[in-house]
Design an enzyme around this catalytic site. Structure first.
Site, PDB file in Angstrom:
ATOM      1  N   ASP A 120       0.886  -1.159   0.000  1.00 36.54           N
ATOM      2  CA  ASP A 120       0.000   0.000   0.000  1.00 36.54           C
ATOM      3  C   ASP A 120       0.926   1.212   0.000  1.00 36.54           C
ATOM      4  OD1 ASP A 120      -2.179   1.713   0.165  1.00 36.54           O
ATOM      5  OD2 ASP A 120      -2.309   1.554   2.344  1.00 36.54           O
ATOM      6  N   GLU A 160      -1.649  -1.654  -4.500  1.00 31.91           N
ATOM      7  CA  GLU A 160      -2.980  -1.059  -4.572  1.00 31.91           C
ATOM      8  C   GLU A 160      -2.861   0.146  -5.495  1.00 31.91           C
ATOM      9  OE1 GLU A 160      -6.597  -0.390  -1.651  1.00 31.91           O
ATOM     10  OE2 GLU A 160      -4.879   0.841  -1.075  1.00 31.91           O
ATOM     11  N   ASP A 192      -2.616   0.912   6.797  1.00 35.05           N
ATOM     12  CA  ASP A 192      -1.818   0.677   5.594  1.00 35.05           C
ATOM     13  C   ASP A 192      -1.283  -0.755   5.552  1.00 35.05           C
ATOM     14  OD1 ASP A 192      -1.156   3.863   4.863  1.00 35.05           O
ATOM     15  OD2 ASP A 192      -1.329   3.400   6.996  1.00 35.05           O
TER      16      ASP A 192
END
Length: 167
Positions: free
Chosen positions: A7, A67, A140
């Site tokens: 992330d 992501e 995260d």
């Protein structure tokens, strides 16, 4: 197969390594890379890059899943996060790792079965998939693990489709 989920961020980069064997996914290591606010951006980017290279060298993933970035407001933040994503992609590419990218909706669909699931639902399902005692913090980290699980599911599906197409 070992998968690294990421992330991306400039202040916090969530990461999660999982192993996939058959239908089973197990956590290997997870956490975050953090940079100090008010530090020159180039130093923050160098820290993110060097820390990711060390993690890749230590845990030796077979694939990396990111992501996809989505911003609807702050352009300044978008630029910084995009630059951080760039150095993270570079770290993986230099090691010759295949890179996949998933939208938040794709991750939610893979984890919960519903593309508009709430963040808390995704985090709880991620915890359950990996048999963790608690949802990893900060968010995260949980997000990175969910991206890794999404890739594990997606990779399995793509492999089966390719098998059918080859026969």
């Amino acid at each position: 197969m070992r998968i690294l989920g990421i992330d991306p961020g400039i202040a916090i980069v969530g990461f999660g390594f999982i192993d996939k064997q058959g239908n089973k996914v197990t956590p290997v290591q997870y956490g975050c890379i953090q940079t100090e606010a008010h530090t020159p951006e180039e130093e923050r980017l160098m820290h993110v890059y060097e820390a990711m290279v060390q993690l890749i060298d230590k845990y030796k993933p077979d694939a990396v899943a990111f992501e996809k970035l989505f911003f609807n407001r702050n352009v300044t933040t978008a630029m910084s996060v995009s630059q951080a994503r760039g150095v993270l992609v570079l770290a993986a590419a230099q090691k010759g790792l295949p890179i996949a990218e998933y939208t938040p909706m794709q991750v939610k669909q893979a984890i919960v079965g519903y593309g508009k699931a709430e963040k808390r639902q995704v985090q709880e399902m991620t915890r359950m998939f990996l048999k963790l005692q608690a949802i990893p913090k900060p968010d995260d980290v949980a997000d990175a693990l969910s991206v890794a699980i999404c890739h594990a599911h997606s990779y399995t599906l793509k492999s089966k489709i390719n098998e059918v197409l080859r026969s």
